[in-house]
Design an enzyme around this catalytic site. Structure first.
Site, PDB file in Angstrom:
ATOM      1  N   HIS A  45       0.341   3.563  -2.434  1.00 16.78           N
ATOM      2  CA  HIS A  45      -0.066   4.480  -1.372  1.00 16.78           C
ATOM      3  C   HIS A  45       0.992   5.584  -1.278  1.00 16.78           C
ATOM      4  O   HIS A  45       2.194   5.293  -1.303  1.00 16.78           O
ATOM      5  CB  HIS A  45      -0.079   3.771  -0.016  1.00 16.78           C
ATOM      6  CG  HIS A  45      -1.034   2.628   0.105  1.00 16.78           C
ATOM      7  ND1 HIS A  45      -2.204   2.707   0.826  1.00 16.78           N
ATOM      8  CD2 HIS A  45      -0.993   1.362  -0.383  1.00 16.78           C
ATOM      9  CE1 HIS A  45      -2.835   1.538   0.783  1.00 16.78           C
ATOM     10  NE2 HIS A  45      -2.120   0.696   0.062  1.00 16.78           N
ATOM     11  N   HIS A  97      -2.220  -0.615  -6.763  1.00 17.00           N
ATOM     12  CA  HIS A  97      -2.191   0.779  -6.315  1.00 17.00           C
ATOM     13  C   HIS A  97      -0.946   1.046  -5.489  1.00 17.00           C
ATOM     14  O   HIS A  97      -0.465   0.167  -4.780  1.00 17.00           O
ATOM     15  CB  HIS A  97      -3.439   1.146  -5.501  1.00 17.00           C
ATOM     16  CG  HIS A  97      -3.735   0.192  -4.391  1.00 17.00           C
ATOM     17  ND1 HIS A  97      -4.329  -1.028  -4.598  1.00 17.00           N
ATOM     18  CD2 HIS A  97      -3.504   0.267  -3.056  1.00 17.00           C
ATOM     19  CE1 HIS A  97      -4.451  -1.661  -3.444  1.00 17.00           C
ATOM     20  NE2 HIS A  97      -3.952  -0.902  -2.493  1.00 17.00           N
TER      21      HIS A  97
HETATM   22  P1  AMP Z   1      -4.339  -2.314   0.222  1.00 18.33           P
HETATM   23  O1  AMP Z   1      -4.571  -2.937   1.554  1.00 18.33           O
HETATM   24  O2  AMP Z   1      -2.922  -1.959  -0.077  1.00 18.33           O
HETATM   25  O3  AMP Z   1      -4.983  -3.148  -0.866  1.00 18.33           O
HETATM   26  O4  AMP Z   1      -5.045  -0.905   0.265  1.00 18.33           O
HETATM   27  C1  AMP Z   1      -6.371  -0.667  -0.052  1.00 18.33           C
HETATM   28  C2  AMP Z   1      -6.645   0.721   0.439  1.00 18.33           C
HETATM   29  O5  AMP Z   1      -7.875   1.147  -0.125  1.00 18.33           O
HETATM   30  C3  AMP Z   1      -6.809   0.813   1.960  1.00 18.33           C
HETATM   31  O6  AMP Z   1      -5.852   1.731   2.473  1.00 18.33           O
HETATM   32  C4  AMP Z   1      -8.243   1.281   2.144  1.00 18.33           C
HETATM   33  O7  AMP Z   1      -8.361   2.191   3.203  1.00 18.33           O
HETATM   34  C5  AMP Z   1      -8.537   1.936   0.807  1.00 18.33           C
HETATM   35  N1  AMP Z   1      -9.930   1.950   0.403  1.00 18.33           N
HETATM   36  C6  AMP Z   1     -10.831   0.957   0.468  1.00 18.33           C
HETATM   37  N2  AMP Z   1     -12.011   1.339  -0.063  1.00 18.33           N
HETATM   38  C7  AMP Z   1     -11.834   2.616  -0.501  1.00 18.33           C
HETATM   39  C8  AMP Z   1     -12.665   3.570  -1.166  1.00 18.33           C
HETATM   40  N3  AMP Z   1     -13.934   3.298  -1.483  1.00 18.33           N
HETATM   41  N4  AMP Z   1     -12.141   4.775  -1.469  1.00 18.33           N
HETATM   42  C9  AMP Z   1     -10.871   5.076  -1.136  1.00 18.33           C
HETATM   43  N5  AMP Z   1     -10.030   4.224  -0.532  1.00 18.33           N
HETATM   44  C10 AMP Z   1     -10.501   3.012  -0.214  1.00 18.33           C
END
Ligand code: AMP
Length: 143
Positions: free
Chosen positions: A108, A106
């Protein structure tokens, strides 16, 4: 999770893609799904995930990369417009050692305003449903 670990089809973004978990969707096309981060580092924090099962940037098939990045740019433009942002912070983590916590690729996208800081990655609390719904509507309207 190591960079070369196998893709886990039970990760939360895989569940969102399959419709088994809800999300605040702002955009979808043939190659990506975009939705709000519910623990936002700033208002409008949006995630763009590819529909193919890729753990991180290194494992996305090369032929999927171009179309995915076109979609990331499209979402970034809508997020900028929705928030009339002065800037945009776009970032992407790979592997636990790289800061990744959800092991489906993903990007951001966070709209930024002059002089306003960001919460730390993994340190933000859950946003209010009301705020998220208003932000979702603003971004959808900006496409
Ligand atoms: P990363 O640390 O780059 O893998 O980012 C994962 C992101 O997913 C974090 O910013 C979390 O806040 C976000 N996240 C985790 N669970 C959910 C969810 N159910 N819906 C939306 N975002 C989420």
């Amino acid at each position: 999770m190591h960079l070369s670990s196998a893709y886990d089809p039970q990760n939360i973004f895989a569940k969102i893609l399959r419709g088994e978990m809800p999300c605040l969707k702002v955009y979808e096309d043939a190659v990506c799904l975009a939705f709000l981060d519910i623990f936002p580092q700033g208002p409008g924090h949006t995630l763009v995930i590819p529909k193919v099962a890729a753990t991180n940037l290194l494992t996305l098939p090369a032929d999927a990369l171009g179309p995915y990045m076109v979609s990331v740019q499209k979402v970034a433009k809508a997020v900028q417009k929705a928030f009339e942002a002065d800037g945009l912070t776009v970032f992407q983590f790979n592997g636990a050692a790289g800061g990744q916590t959800v092991f489906h690729l993903h990007f951001h996208i966070i709209p930024r305003q002059e002089g306003v800081g960001l919460k730390g990655h993994g340190q933000a609390g859950k946003a209010s449903e009301e705020d998220l719904i208003a932000q979702q509507a603003a971004i959808i309207a900006a496409f």
